[in-house]
Design a protein around this motif. Structure first.
Motif, mmCIF file in Angstrom:
data_model
loop_
_atom_site.group_PDB
_atom_site.id
_atom_site.type_symbol
_atom_site.label_atom_id
_atom_site.label_comp_id
_atom_site.label_asym_id
_atom_site.label_seq_id
_atom_site.Cartn_x
_atom_site.Cartn_y
_atom_site.Cartn_z
ATOM 1 N N PHE A 65 0.827 -1.207 0.000
ATOM 2 C CA PHE A 65 0.000 0.000 0.000
ATOM 3 C C PHE A 65 0.864 1.261 0.000
ATOM 4 C CE2 PHE A 65 -3.789 -2.329 2.148
ATOM 5 C CZ PHE A 65 -4.222 -2.778 0.915
ATOM 6 N N ASP A 66 1.951 1.242 0.739
ATOM 7 C CA ASP A 66 2.849 2.402 0.754
ATOM 8 C C ASP A 66 3.474 2.624 -0.616
ATOM 9 O OD1 ASP A 66 2.275 2.848 3.391
ATOM 10 O OD2 ASP A 66 4.176 2.072 4.174
ATOM 11 N N GLU A 67 3.796 1.537 -1.309
ATOM 12 C CA GLU A 67 4.339 1.656 -2.662
ATOM 13 C C GLU A 67 3.299 2.274 -3.598
ATOM 14 O OE1 GLU A 67 7.380 -2.202 -2.486
ATOM 15 O OE2 GLU A 67 5.448 -2.340 -3.536
ATOM 16 N N ALA A 68 2.056 1.847 -3.453
ATOM 17 C CA ALA A 68 0.989 2.408 -4.277
ATOM 18 C C ALA A 68 0.808 3.894 -3.975
ATOM 19 C CB ALA A 68 -0.317 1.652 -4.044
ATOM 20 N N ASN A 69 0.843 4.252 -2.702
ATOM 21 C CA ASN A 69 0.697 5.659 -2.314
ATOM 22 C C ASN A 69 1.824 6.511 -2.870
ATOM 23 O OD1 ASN A 69 -1.660 5.143 -0.904
ATOM 24 N ND2 ASN A 69 -0.647 4.987 1.084
ATOM 25 N N ALA A 70 3.042 5.967 -2.826
ATOM 26 C CA ALA A 70 4.198 6.702 -3.331
ATOM 27 C C ALA A 70 4.097 6.930 -4.834
ATOM 28 C CB ALA A 70 5.486 5.955 -3.001
ATOM 29 N N ALA A 71 3.367 6.030 -5.513
ATOM 30 C CA ALA A 71 3.187 6.153 -6.965
ATOM 31 C C ALA A 71 1.955 6.980 -7.316
ATOM 32 C CB ALA A 71 3.085 4.770 -7.592
ATOM 33 N N GLY A 72 1.309 7.606 -6.323
ATOM 34 C CA GLY A 72 0.159 8.464 -6.595
ATOM 35 C C GLY A 72 -1.162 7.931 -6.107
ATOM 36 N N GLY A 73 -1.174 6.704 -5.547
ATOM 37 C CA GLY A 73 -2.414 6.143 -5.026
ATOM 38 C C GLY A 73 -3.247 5.463 -6.094
ATOM 39 N N VAL A 74 -4.538 5.318 -5.797
ATOM 40 C CA VAL A 74 -5.471 4.633 -6.699
ATOM 41 C C VAL A 74 -6.554 5.612 -7.125
ATOM 42 C CG1 VAL A 74 -6.991 2.652 -6.991
ATOM 43 C CG2 VAL A 74 -5.067 2.511 -5.399
ATOM 44 N N ASN A 75 -6.578 5.938 -8.403
ATOM 45 C CA ASN A 75 -7.561 6.898 -8.919
ATOM 46 C C ASN A 75 -7.576 8.188 -8.097
ATOM 47 O OD1 ASN A 75 -8.493 5.144 -10.999
ATOM 48 N ND2 ASN A 75 -9.799 4.071 -9.534
ATOM 49 N N GLY A 76 -6.390 8.642 -7.724
ATOM 50 C CA GLY A 76 -6.249 9.907 -7.001
ATOM 51 C C GLY A 76 -6.407 9.805 -5.497
ATOM 52 N N ARG A 77 -6.631 8.602 -4.974
ATOM 53 C CA ARG A 77 -6.793 8.431 -3.528
ATOM 54 C C ARG A 77 -5.624 7.639 -2.944
ATOM 55 N NH1 ARG A 77 -12.211 7.267 -5.356
ATOM 56 N NH2 ARG A 77 -13.685 8.878 -4.660
ATOM 57 N N LYS A 78 -5.208 7.991 -1.748
ATOM 58 C CA LYS A 78 -4.183 7.253 -1.024
ATOM 59 C C LYS A 78 -4.860 6.223 -0.115
ATOM 60 C CE LYS A 78 -0.760 9.723 -2.643
ATOM 61 N NZ LYS A 78 0.113 10.544 -1.776
ATOM 62 N N ILE A 79 -4.147 5.156 0.173
ATOM 63 C CA ILE A 79 -4.636 4.113 1.070
ATOM 64 C C ILE A 79 -4.206 4.434 2.502
ATOM 65 C CG2 ILE A 79 -4.604 1.666 1.657
ATOM 66 C CD1 ILE A 79 -5.913 2.251 -1.028
ATOM 67 N N LYS A 80 -5.159 4.437 3.418
ATOM 68 C CA LYS A 80 -4.855 4.521 4.847
ATOM 69 C C LYS A 80 -5.090 3.139 5.429
ATOM 70 C CE LYS A 80 -6.125 6.771 9.210
ATOM 71 N NZ LYS A 80 -7.052 7.745 9.876
ATOM 72 N N PHE A 81 -4.019 2.493 5.853
ATOM 73 C CA PHE A 81 -4.086 1.113 6.323
ATOM 74 C C PHE A 81 -3.964 1.075 7.845
ATOM 75 C CE2 PHE A 81 -1.694 -3.051 6.952
ATOM 76 C CZ PHE A 81 -2.835 -3.841 6.875
#
Length: 394
Positions: A65-81
């Motif tokens: 999830f942190d890797e995804a957030n660093a790449a901009g998230g998902v459809n403009g949203r970051k993951i809060k885990f």
């Protein structure tokens, strides 16, 4: 969105997976979703008897999830885990899930540990329309009966044990199957698989022993199975109880086949000091890729994981990494107007996904069980080695 633009956080994509699902704009935001954030929760064992699995799984999910957030998230949203420790007990699991549902307003849960814990928590989750994604258990109740909010990752304990019994009966000539299992929903699923397959083969289970997850003395239990003349013991055990049972049997000088399943497929068992677990068999829904695996993607994952957490990932870390990427792909496929229905359709549009470790997953409407394959492995020189290269069936 092309696979190239998602390269930063999706290791392997196959079969044209990025077909975005069209979802009608929701009248109000889904719970756990804002314009900038998606809240995802987990109730995991971070300090109990299965922490060696829970901690690795949680850490790998967080890293993905942190890797995804660093790449901009998902459809403009970051993951809060948000991960809560349930210590492999049902009361703490219920308490943790209540917090995640009522205080944190999670959109979905991922990698929740333990069969009895998931069974206890799913009704509360489903009452709030919260998906239960890829729990860290292979029990059939994670996908049966069908529920739109259930998604399971691997072949069940039941299927693994049926395949194992058939193999040991037909290939190794074993006739007196016994079962040593935890007296829980998990252990009973293992028992059910052994009972079903022995019956199908015209046999019956010779003897059984049941124990609590925290038990540490198995001398009496193993004496009982020894006296029953067992030539194969199918084990509904996890890590600590597996190791103690194996050591107990070895001290008895008893040469009997010991066969575990997904919950006991762990490097903490294979690498037990003194080599007591040499020759221990295990059914697993996927094969562990050791850090020295020649595939570059596997090596990169292991390198990043160790740099971050100071230890090598185990099998349950790899399981968590894949689970997180499948969820990320489902969220991506759902589009920007994220709803639970849209996410479910996004997951159901995933076909022939191959993760970096070589496992394949497919989903669809009314098909939320990602894979049914299981492999037989054995401990050899402190490592898990496949006995057969092909998956077993029954």
């Amino acid at each position: 969105m092309t696979s190239k633009s998602m390269k930063g956080w999706l290791p392997v994509l196959a079969g044209g997976l990025l077909l975005t699902v069209s979802v009608a704009h929701a009248a109000s935001p889904a719970r756990g979703v804002t314009n900038s954030e998606i809240v995802i929760g987990q109730a995991s064992d971070l300090s109990g008897v299965t922490a060696v699995q829970g901690v690795n799984n949680t850490d790998a999910i967080r890293m993905a999830f942190d890797e995804a957030n660093a790449a901009g998230g998902v459809n403009g949203r970051k993951i809060k885990f948000i991960a809560e420790d349930m210590q492999y007990t049902v009361p703490r699991a219920v308490q943790a899930m209540n917090k995640l549902l009522n205080n944190d307003d999670i959109f979905l849960a991922i990698g929740d540990g333990g069969t009895p814990m998931n069974d206890a928590n799913m009704p509360a989750q489903f009452a709030k329309d919260v998906p239960n994604m890829f729990p860290l258990t292979a029990a059939r109740s994670m996908y049966e009966p069908y529920n739109r909010l259930k998604f399971a990752q691997f072949a069940s304990y039941y299927d693994e044990m049926r395949s194992a019994v058939k193999y040991f009966a037909q290939t190794k000539g074993r006739k007196k199957f016994c079962v040593s299992y935890q007296d829980s929903d998990f252990g009973k699923d293992v028992l059910a698989g052994v009972v079903a397959e022995t019956k199908a083969l015209g046999m019956q289970v010779v003897a059984t022993t049941a124990h609590r997850p925290t038990d540490t003395d198995f001398n009496g239990a193993m004496e009982k199975l020894h006296d029953a003349g067992c030539d194969a013991i199918m084990m509904g055990t996890i890590v600590r109880d597996t190791n103690i049972i194996i050591q107990t049997v070895r001290k008895m000088g008893w040469n009997v086949d010991l066969v575990g399943q997904f919950a006991s497929y762990d490097t903490a068992i294979a690498s037990l000091p003194g080599g007591a677990t040499e020759g221990f068999y295990c059914m697993t829904p996927a094969l562990y890729a050791y850090p020295d695996d020649p595939r570059p993607a596997v090596q990169e994952f292991a390198k990043k994981y160790k740099a971050r957490y100071g230890r090598e990932p185990n099998f349950h870390g790899e399981v968590g990494y894949t689970a997180a990427h499948l969820v990320l792909l489902g969220l991506q496929n759902a589009g920007k107007d994220l709803t639970v229905d849209g996410f479910i359709k996004g997951m159901e549009s995933i076909h022939d996904y191959t993760d970096i470790f070589g496992s394949k997953f497919s989903f669809g409407p009314d098909q939320h069980h990602g894979s049914t394959r299981s492999f037989l492995t054995v401990v050899k020189n402190g490592r898990w080695v496949p006995v057969e290269q092909e998956a077993l069936a029954y």
